[in-house]
Design an enzyme around this catalytic site. Structure first.
Site, PDB file in Angstrom:
ATOM      1  N   HIS A   1       0.854  -1.188   0.000  1.00  0.00           N
ATOM      2  CA  HIS A   1       0.000   0.000   0.000  1.00  0.00           C
ATOM      3  C   HIS A   1       0.891   1.240   0.000  1.00  0.00           C
ATOM      4  O   HIS A   1       1.648   1.476   0.939  1.00  0.00           O
ATOM      5  CB  HIS A   1      -0.886  -0.037   1.254  1.00  0.00           C
ATOM      6  CG  HIS A   1      -1.813   1.123   1.393  1.00  0.00           C
ATOM      7  ND1 HIS A   1      -1.598   2.132   2.301  1.00  0.00           N
ATOM      8  CD2 HIS A   1      -2.967   1.428   0.746  1.00  0.00           C
ATOM      9  CE1 HIS A   1      -2.584   3.009   2.222  1.00  0.00           C
ATOM     10  NE2 HIS A   1      -3.424   2.609   1.290  1.00  0.00           N
TER      11      HIS A   1
ATOM     12  N   HIS B   1      -1.057  10.698  -2.811  1.00  0.00           N
ATOM     13  CA  HIS B   1      -2.361  10.439  -2.201  1.00  0.00           C
ATOM     14  C   HIS B   1      -3.150  11.696  -1.861  1.00  0.00           C
ATOM     15  O   HIS B   1      -4.305  11.851  -2.255  1.00  0.00           O
ATOM     16  CB  HIS B   1      -2.185   9.600  -0.927  1.00  0.00           C
ATOM     17  CG  HIS B   1      -3.476   9.346  -0.204  1.00  0.00           C
ATOM     18  ND1 HIS B   1      -3.961  10.197   0.767  1.00  0.00           N
ATOM     19  CD2 HIS B   1      -4.394   8.355  -0.340  1.00  0.00           C
ATOM     20  CE1 HIS B   1      -5.129   9.736   1.214  1.00  0.00           C
ATOM     21  NE2 HIS B   1      -5.410   8.623   0.560  1.00  0.00           N
TER      22      HIS B   1
END
Length: 279
Positions: A36, A77
């Protein structure tokens, strides 16, 4: 049924859904391991983190992309630069030239263009969370330019964004479900109303979900069973505790996403029926 027992829908991106080609690592019916954002929070979404994960044995990378003011797709992100970089303000308001001068505070690593990562390895698969509307067109262009249709999965909580990706591509890429289809399966499935989500489930290949959302438990044996019956894999994020990894794999989930690359790699070596390394 566990991942070793239920029949998978054949999806080129999901290498556990079909027997491996001669001379390759055969992941058929093995759970998939994803890092991740690179599997290292100090170097989140950086080439250095991804390179270390690949060297460790990972073949699947979960990443996020956003678009600079001049149309460059950046692996990042947050909407804002403030949390992890030495810059400030919205990423979408900066040119790539401005963004390329920034560094992560924790590690000193530079930001990364999506195209750099897409072309770094020919056998690494990218699970791409499209964070803004502008990313759809450039993502589709790069996938087409590099013939990467079988190496990317288009993910977004926004189902409309996923539909736009499909319309922009010459052939299908893998896709995960957004909140609408996930909610239908979580809430209507136990009531025997799965048929209402049938059309939406047919448009995707997996559900990538947290263990819980607020007070609602998402990943249960019933949820996994219903997804498998619909031909969908279940990938769970973000799982960092080895005991929890083992528990979820025992339940039959088909993939795990982690911020602790070393921990998940170790768990995979301990699992009967799992394959490690995966490349």
């Amino acid at each position: 049924m566990s991942y070793r027992e239920h029949p998978y829908r054949d999806v080129p991106y999901l290498l556990n859904s079909r027997p491996g080609a001669p001379g390759t690592v055969d992941l058929h019916h093995s759970p998939l391991a994803f890092v991740h954002r690179g599997g290292d929070p100090a170097r989140e979404n950086t080439m250095a983190a991804f390179e270390d994960a690949v060297a460790m044995g990972y073949r699947y990378m979960e990443i996020d992309v956003r678009t600079s003011s001049d149309g460059v797709l950046v692996v990042f992100h947050d909407e804002s630069l403030d949390r992890i970089t030495d810059g400030a303000g919205r990423l979408s308001e900066k040119t790539w030239e401005e963004l390329s001068a920034l560094r992560l505070r924790a590690s000193g690593e530079p930001l990364l263009r999506f195209e750099e990562l897409l072309t770094r390895w020919e056998d690494v698969h990218l699970n791409v969370d499209l964070k803004d509307e502008a990313s759809v067109e450039e993502f589709a262009r790069l996938v087409e330019a590099h013939g990467a249709h079988d190496r990317v999965l288009a993910a977004s909580f926004n189902d409309a964004r996923r539909h736009r990706v499909r319309r922009a591509l010459s052939r299908r890429t893998a896709a995960s479900g957004g909140w609408v289809v996930t909610a239908l399966i979580v809430l209507l499935g136990p009531l025997g109303l799965m048929r209402r989500s049938g059309r939406r489930a047919a448009e995707i290949d997996c559900l990538q979900v947290p263990i819980s959302q607020g007070r609602i438990r998402v990943v249960t044996r019933g949820f996994i069973r219903r997804c498998h019956q619909a031909g969908l894999q279940v990938h769970v994020w973000v799982v960092d505790e080895p005991a929890e990894m083992h528990r979820l794999l025992d339940m039959g989930v088909d993939g795990l996403m982690t911020d602790d690359a070393a921990a998940l790699a170790k768990v995979m070596t301990e699992r009967d029926g799992a394959v490690w390394p995966q490349r």
